[in-house]
Design an enzyme around this catalytic site. Structure first.
Site, PDB file in Angstrom:
ATOM      1  CD  GLU A   1       1.690   3.748  -8.274  1.00 53.07           C
ATOM      2  OE1 GLU A   1       0.510   3.495  -7.992  1.00 53.07           O
ATOM      3  OE2 GLU A   1       2.655   3.345  -7.611  1.00 53.07           O
TER       4      GLU A   1
ATOM      5  CB  CYS B   1      -1.184  -0.370  -5.064  1.00 56.67           C
ATOM      6  SG  CYS B   1       0.315   0.148  -4.305  1.00 56.67           S
TER       7      CYS B   1
ATOM      8  CD  GLU C   1      -9.218  -1.857  -4.564  1.00 57.23           C
ATOM      9  OE1 GLU C   1      -8.773  -3.006  -4.363  1.00 57.23           O
ATOM     10  OE2 GLU C   1      -8.520  -0.931  -5.007  1.00 57.23           O
TER      11      GLU C   1
HETATM   12  S1  SF4 Z   1      -4.973  -2.272   3.738  1.00 58.01           S
HETATM   13 FE1  SF4 Z   1      -4.649  -3.995   2.349  1.00 58.01          FE
HETATM   14  S2  SF4 Z   1      -3.464  -3.163   0.658  1.00 58.01           S
HETATM   15 FE2  SF4 Z   1      -3.281  -1.744   2.359  1.00 58.01          FE
HETATM   16  S3  SF4 Z   1      -1.388  -2.392   3.406  1.00 58.01           S
HETATM   17 FE3  SF4 Z   1      -3.131  -3.372   4.421  1.00 58.01          FE
HETATM   18  S4  SF4 Z   1      -3.203  -5.346   3.405  1.00 58.01           S
HETATM   19 FE4  SF4 Z   1      -2.006  -4.059   2.077  1.00 58.01          FE
END
Ligand code: SF4
Ligand code: SF4
Ligand code: SF4
Ligand code: FES
Ligand code: FES
Lengths: 591, 161
Positions: free
Chosen positions: A286, A312, A374
C-alpha cells in the site's frame, strides 16, 4: 445552563436541565435497569425509544410510572426507583417480554452474555404467568456469511437500527410491520445478504439478546484440528490480543499476546502465526502504491486518482462497493492483511513445508465479523479452495479456550512461530484507528526521502475523534492525511472526494468505532469508550516494546520479497496481494 | 412482501421523481410522497419504493418500514373490483365483522389481499359517512347498504360474468 434540584431515593441531587431521570440517578451511582435504552455517549449515539418500560420509576404526584430513560427531570421532583410498585411493574414488563420469547437459553449463542437473561436473573423471574396461552411471534431464521438473525428473540429495542442507520449510515435495518408482527429487518424483509449490510457487526455488538449473533465456526475449528490429514495454520489479528483478556475477567487493556499463543498451541494448531506479518506486507504494497500515485500526481498525470484510500477493512470495502461504486478505483488495491496472509500461507509457506494447499487449513482469529464474509469472496480462492478457510471472532476464540478448559490467566507466555509470526510495531497498530496510516507513513517517509526517521511516533494521527486530519512533512513535501472511523464519518470524507473537494492525499478508514479494537467480534464494550481507549493503549504499548517498528525493516518481509515476491507491486505481488472491486449496488434486491 | 416482480418504465420512474420533487425530497414528507405514489400506481411495489428511497436519499429499509406500518399502504395491486367494508363504529355494532368474515370465506382471501385472478381485493375502511345504511360495503364506486352475511354471495355474483 440552568440547574434543576430533585430528590432520588431520598437523596438530593442537582443536575442540568434537560437531564433524564436515568442519567441523574446514574450520577448518584443508582443503576436503574434498562433494556432498550442505549447510551454510547463517547460515540455520540443514543437510542431512546422509550419502549420497554423496564426503567420505570415512581414520581411523586404522577399517577403513572415514568420511563426514567426518556423522562426529563423537573425542579423539585421526587423520584423513587425501588418501591414495591416499581419492582412489580418491572417484573410485569419482564414477564410480558418473556411470554413472547423462546426459552432455549441453554443453547443460545448469547447465553451468559445476554442482557435479557441477566435482567430475568436480576428480577428473580421464576415463572411466566399465562405463557401456555400466549401466542409466540415467529420469524424465519436469516443466515448470512457473517451474521445470523433469529428474530424470534428480538425484543424490538431497535438498538441495531440506531447503529446501522445513525452511526454507520448503512441503512440495512429498519423496524417494519406493526404490533405483533413488528420486527427489525432489511427492506422488503429480504435476507441480510441482499441488503446494503457491510457485515461490520456493530448491530451484533449492541443487541441485548440472541437475536443477532455471529455465524459461529468454533465447531469447524475443532473438526479441522481433529483431522490428522490437515495442516492447520492460524493467524491472529492485532486487535485480538488487546481484548481477549476481558473474556477472562482481566482489566480492559491487558495485553495477552503470549498467553494467547500458548492457548492456540495447546489447542493443537500446527503453526501459530500472526496477521501482523501480513500487515507489514500490506504496508509494503500500500505504501509503495501511495508513493507511486503521489509521484505521478505531482508530475501532473491526470489519470491518477488521489487521495488513496486504505483497503484493509472489509466492512469499509463492502460499504464503498455499495455506496460509492463510482469511486471504485480510488481505494488502494491492496488486499486486507487477513487475505494477504492466506495467499502467502497457501503458496510460499505451503511450498516451504511441502504441503498441498488442499491439505492446509488456514484459520483467522479476528475482531471482526466482516472477515467471515471476506474470506468467502470468490476472488480470494484458487480452484474453489479459499486462501483463508474461515474466520472466527475474538469472542469465539474465548469460547474455544474455555471449552478446552484453559484459563488465560494461568497460561505462560509463548512466541509466535517463524516465519509468518514475526512483525514490526507498525503492524501492531493496525488495530487502532489511525494506526494503518501511521504505519504507512513510517515506511513511505523513509522510502520517499531515503532518510531515517528520528521520530517514529506520529501522535497527530492518533486519537478518538470520528474524523481527524493531519499534515506530515515528507522532507519538504506536505502530505495531507485524513482518518475516519465509523462508516458515517467515512461517508463524509467520501462525499468530499466524490465532489472533487477532498484536500487529502491519503485517507484511512475503519468501519468500527476506535478501529478494529472496537470491532463487531470483540468482547462487548457496551459503548464504554474507556474500554476502547484502554485497548488502544495496549496496542501502542506493544508497538513501543518492539525492536523493529517499521514494516520495511521486518527481516522476514525482506526475505519474502527476496525469495518469492521480487519487489512490491511486482507481477507476483499483484497476483497474490492485490484485488479489484465490484459495483455491489447491482447485486442487491435482485432476488 | 410483494410476490409480483415488475419492471418500471422510464416514464413511471420520471413520475415518481416528479412526486418526490414536489415534496422537496424532504424525508419528513415521505408519507405524503407514498400517498401520492399509491394514488398513481394503485399500490406500492418494492420497485417503486426503491426509486423513492434513492431519490429521497434514504434507505429502502426505512421506506419499507413506513409502508408496512400504515395499513393504508399496500404492496399488492388492488383487484379489478376492490371491495371495502366499513368497520366504523356504527357499521361495526351492526355486524360489519360478520359481513367481513363472510367475504373472506367466499373469496378465500384476507384483508389487504387480492384473489388469484386479480378480480377482487378486500380492505376495511373507517366510517364512510353513510351510517344510516350501516353496515356499508363498497365495491368500486358502488355502495351497498344494510348488508347481511347472506347478501355477500349475491354481491360477489354481480361482478362475475
Ligand atoms: S469491520 Fe473489521 S476490519 Fe473493519 S474496523 Fe471493523 S473489525 Fe476492523
Ligand atoms: S452488520 Fe453493520 S451494516 Fe450490517 S446490519 Fe449490522 S450494523 Fe448494519
Ligand atoms: S435485533 Fe437485537 S438489537 Fe435489534 S431490535 Fe431486536 S433485540 Fe434489539
Ligand atoms: S430502557 Fe427505558 S423504556 Fe426501555
Ligand atoms: S360507521 Fe360505517 S358508514 Fe359510518
Amino acid at each position: 445552563m440552568s440547574l434543576v434540584k430533585l430528590t432520588i431515593d431520598g437523596n438530593k441531587v442537582e443536575v442540568p436541565a434537560g437531564t433524564t431521570i436515568y442519567k441523574a440517578a446514574k450520577q448518584m451511582d443508582i443503576d436503574i435497569p434498562i433494556l432498550c435504552y442505549m447510551d454510547l455517549k463517547d460515540l455520540n449515539i443514543e437510542n431512546k425509544p422509550g419502549g420497554c418500560r423496564i426503567c420505570s420509576v415512581e414520581v411523586e404526584g404522577r399517577r403513572n410510572l415514568a420511563p426514567s430513560c426518556s423522562t426529563d427531570v423537573t425542579e423539585g421532583m421526587v423520584v423513587k426507583t425501588n418501591t414495591m410498585r416499581v419492582i412489580n411493574a418491572r417484573r410485569t414488563v419482564m414477564e410480558l417480554i418473556l411470554s413472547d420469547h423462546p426459552k432455549d437459553c441453554l443453547s443460545c449463542a448469547k447465553s451468559g452474555n445476554c442482557d435479557l437473561q441477566d435482567m430475568a436473573v436480576k428480577l428473580g423471574i421464576r415463572e411466566i404467568p399465562g405463557q401456555e396461552y400466549a401466542e409466540m411471534s415467529t420469524y424465519r431464521l436469516d443466515t448470512s456469511p457473517s451474521i445470523i438473525r433469529d428474530l424470534d428473540k428480538c425484543i424490538m429495542c431497535r438498538r441495531c437500527e440506531t447503529m446501522c442507520n445513525d452511526f454507520q449510515t448503512v441503512g440495512a435495518l429498519h423496524a417494519v410491520n406493526r404490533g405483533f408482527n413488528a420486527v427489525v429487518a432489511p427492506a422488503f424483509e429480504m435476507n441480510l445478504e441482499h441488503s446494503p449490510c457491510t457485515y461490520c457487526g456493530q448491530c451484533v455488538a449492541v443487541c441485548p439478546t440472541g437475536a443477532l449473533t455471529e455465524v459461529d465456526h468454533t465447531a469447524k475449528v475443532i473438526r479441522a484440528l481433529n483431522d490428522p490429514t490437515k495442516t492447520v495454520v492460524v493467524q491472529t489479528a492485532p486487535a485480538v490480543r488487546a481484548a481477549l483478556g476481558e473474556e477472562f475477567g482481566m482489566e480492559p487493556g491487558t495485553r495477552v499476546t503470549g498467553q494467547m499463543v500458548t492457548a492456540l498451541k495447546q489447542l493443537g494448531f500446527d503453526y501459530v502465526f500472526d496477521t501482523d506479518f501480513a500487515a507489514d506486507l500490506t504496508i509494503m504494497e500500500e505504501g509503495t502504491e501511495l508513493l507511486g500515485r503521489l509521484k505521478k500526481h505531482l508530475e501532473g498525470d491526470e489519470n491518477v486518482k488521489l487521495p488513496i484510500l486504505t483497503s484493509c477493512c472489509p466492512g469499509w470495502v463492502n460499504f464503498f462497493e455499495y455506496n460509492f461504486p463510482d469511486l471504485k478505483d480510488v481505494p488502494s488495491t491492496a488486499r486486507s492483511p487477513q487475505q494477504m496472509f492466506g495467499a502467502i500461507a497457501k503458496t510460499y509457506f505451503a511450498d516451504k513445508i511441502k504441503v498441498d494447499r488442499k491439505d492446509m487449513v488456514v484459520i483467522s482469529i479476528m475482531p471482526c465479523l466482516a472477515k467471515k464474509y471476506e474470506c468467502q469472496r470468490e476472488e480470494f480462492s484458487v480452484d474453489g479452495n479459499p486462501d483463508v478457510d474461515f474466520s472466527i471472532s475474538t469472542r469465539e476464540l474465548a469460547h474455544l479456550i474455555k471449552q478446552a478448559n484453559m484459563d488465560l490467566n494461568k497460561l505462560k507466555e509463548d512466541e509466535f512461530d517463524a516465519p509468518l509470526g514475526e512483525s514490526s510495531g507498525a503492524a501492531v497498530i493496525f488495530g487502532a484507528t489511525g494506526g494503518v496510516i501511521e504505519a504507512a507513513t513510517r515506511t513511505a517517509y523513509e522510502l520517499h526521502t531515503g532518510k531515517t526517521l528520528d521520530k517514529i511516533d506520529f501522535k497527530q494521527l492518533r486519537g478518538m475523534e470520528g474524523i481527524r486530519s493531519a499534515t506530515v512533512d515528507f522532507d519538504g513535501l506536505d502530505i495531507n492525511i485524513g482518518i475516519a472511523h465509523g462508516l458515517g464519518n467515512a461517508r463524509k470524507l467520501l462525499d468530499e472526494v466524490r465532489a472533487g473537494k477532498s484536500k487529502y492525499h491519503a485517507i484511512e478508514v475503519m468501519a468500527c468505532p476506535g478501529g478494529c479494537i472496537g470491532g463487531g467480534g470483540q468482547p462487548l464494550h457496551h459503548g464504554d469508550a474507556s474500554i476502547l481507549q484502554a485497548r488502544i493503549k495496549a496496542i501502542y504499548d506493544e508497538d513501543e516494546g518492539k525492536t523493529i517498528r517499521k514494516s520495511h525493516e521486518n527481516p522476514y518481509i525482506v526475505k519474502l520479497y527476496d525469495e518469492f515476491l521480487g519487489e512490491p507491486l511486482s507481477e507476483k505481488a499483484h497476483e497474490l496481494l492485490h484485488t479489484h472491486y465490484f459495483d455491489k449496488r447491482k447485486k442487491i434486491f435482485q432476488v | 412482501m410483494s410476490s409480483v416482480k415488475i419492471e418500471l418504465r422510464q416514464d413511471q420512474i420520471d413520475k415518481i421523481h416528479t412526486i418526490c420533487d414536489s415534496f422537496g425530497n424532504q424525508s419528513g414528507e415521505l408519507i405524503n410522497v407514498l400517498h401520492k405514489c399509491q394514488e398513481t400506481f394503485g399500490y406500492l411495489p418494492a420497485e417503486v419504493q426503491e426509486v423513492i428511497a434513492e431519490k429521497m436519499e434514504m434507505s429502502a429499509a426505512k421506506v419499507y418500514g413506513v409502508v408496512t406500518f400504515y395499513s393504508f399502504f399496500t404492496m399488492i395491486p388492488k383487484g379489478k373490483h376492490p371491495i371495502s367494508i366499513c368497520t366504523g363504529t356504527a357499521c361495526y355494532v351492526r355486524g360489519a365483522e360478520t359481513v367481513l368474515n363472510e367475504f373472506k370465506k367466499q373469496l378465500e382471501i384476507e384483508v389487504g389481499e387480492t384473489d388469484v385472478n386479480g378480480v377482487f381485493s378486500l380492505s376495511c375502511l373507517r366510517c364512510v359517512g353513510a351510517c344510516g345504511l350501516a353496515p356499508v360495503v363498497q365495491v368500486g364506486d358502488k355502495t351497498y347498504g344494510r348488508v347481511a352475511p347472506d347478501d355477500v354471495k349475491a354481491i360477489i355474483k354481480d361482478y362475475i360474468d
